[in-house]
Design a protein around this motif. Structure first.
Motif, short mmCIF file in Angstrom:
data_model
loop_
_atom_site.label_atom_id
_atom_site.label_comp_id
_atom_site.label_asym_id
_atom_site.label_seq_id
_atom_site.Cartn_x
_atom_site.Cartn_y
_atom_site.Cartn_z
N LEU A 247 5.30 -0.64 -11.16
CA LEU A 247 6.10 -0.40 -9.96
C LEU A 247 6.70 -1.69 -9.43
N GLY A 248 5.94 -2.79 -9.53
CA GLY A 248 6.46 -4.08 -9.09
C GLY A 248 7.65 -4.50 -9.94
N MET A 249 7.59 -4.19 -11.22
CA MET A 249 8.70 -4.54 -12.10
C MET A 249 9.92 -3.70 -11.79
N VAL A 250 9.72 -2.40 -11.55
CA VAL A 250 10.84 -1.52 -11.18
C VAL A 250 11.50 -2.02 -9.90
N ILE B 187 7.71 -1.39 -18.83
CA ILE B 187 7.42 -0.42 -17.77
C ILE B 187 6.66 0.77 -18.34
N SER B 188 7.09 1.27 -19.48
CA SER B 188 6.42 2.40 -20.11
C SER B 188 4.99 2.04 -20.50
N LEU C 95 -1.41 0.89 -15.19
CA LEU C 95 -1.23 -0.33 -14.40
C LEU C 95 -0.06 -0.14 -13.43
N TRP C 96 -0.31 0.69 -12.42
CA TRP C 96 0.77 1.10 -11.52
C TRP C 96 1.34 -0.07 -10.72
N GLY D 115 -5.26 1.60 -7.34
CA GLY D 115 -4.68 1.47 -8.67
C GLY D 115 -5.11 0.21 -9.38
N GLY D 116 -4.56 0.03 -10.58
CA GLY D 116 -4.95 -1.09 -11.41
C GLY D 116 -3.83 -2.06 -11.69
N THR D 117 -4.19 -3.26 -12.11
CA THR D 117 -3.25 -4.31 -12.47
C THR D 117 -3.83 -5.13 -13.61
N ALA D 118 -2.94 -5.75 -14.39
CA ALA D 118 -3.41 -6.64 -15.45
C ALA D 118 -3.12 -8.09 -15.08
#
Length: 237
Positions: free
Chosen positions: A198-201, A185-186, A193-194, A76-79
């Motif tokens: 997901l980290g925020m959730v 999140i949305s 940017l899963w 997956g991706g991240t910013a």
């Protein structure tokens, strides 16, 4: 090779959050009407099983017949340069885990050993103070392993994943800067940017572990994704 599963239902969670307004005040009917997602597919295996120990025999497996499960995407991706990796560890006597991050040349760029908790979702951050950060446009491999035998690390049960850092456009970055947690999140979900979403959730759930409405949404999401009760009820560590 140890079996693994990846939670691919994050988009459902975001949809449920936005559709129901604030998840901390979601109505029972809203929870009941959350859509169902398909059961998780078993991801393809990669690499090869751990080798034999120097003595020629495999040490006892401290996970028994249980599996590690990644809640973050297998690829997956991240910013951000410093995301968090989330892995469920089943009941185990092991008290230490090991995490290795490798660059595109298969060279380790960050390695850490950490206190491990069984029957829990273990979060492994890439801390700014110890790691310079993921580079934009680069794809990294990460390996989360459970230390069953410190003298035979190559036989440790492990999970492999990949992560790529992207760069937000100016408009999206500006929107994120003023967005509410649910809006962020949305936006993360829309951008793919899963890891970030997901980290925020996970952080929201960690800060509200006993909120009944949040537990209900979390439970329905993970059940829909095919995950079982030990993972659903597991604390975040």
């Amino acid at each position: 090779m140890y079996q693994t599963k990846t939670c691919q239902a994050f988009a459902l969670f975001c949809t449920a959050l936005i559709a129901g307004g604030c998840w901390l005040s979601a109505s029972p009917s809203a929870l009941a009407n959350l859509p169902t997602v398909k059961a998780l597919a078993k991801p393809p295996t990669s690499g090869k099983p751990g080798g034999l120990s120097p003595g020629g025999s495999r040490p006892p497996d401290c996970l028994g017949k249980n599996n590690l499960y990644s809640l973050t995407p297998r690829d997956g991706g991240t910013a951000t340069g410093h995301p968090i990796i989330l892995v469920y560890v089943p009941p185990t006597d092991a008290v230490e885990g090991r995490f290795v991050l490798k660059d595109e040349n298969n060279q380790p760029v960050y390695t850490t050993q950490f206190a491990l908790k069984g029957n829990a979702i273990n979060g492994v951050p890439l801390p700014p103070g110890a790691f310079a950060g993921l580079e934009v446009g680069k794809r990294y491999e990460w390996i989360f392993s459970v230390t069953c035998d410190a003298e035979a690390l190559d036989t440790s049960p492990s999970f492999k994943g990949w992560i790529t850092r992207g760069e937000l456009d100016a408009s999206t970055a500006a929107h994120l800067a003023v967005a509410s947690p649910l809006e962020r999140i949305s936006l993360y979900q829309q951008e793919g940017l899963w890891y970030d979403g997901l980290g925020m959730v996970a952080e929201l759930r960690r800060s509200n572990p006993y909120d009944r409405d949040l537990i209900a949404v979390w439970t329905k999401l993970l059940k829909s994704a095919g995950l079982d009760e030990p993972i659903i009820a597991a604390p975040l560590f």
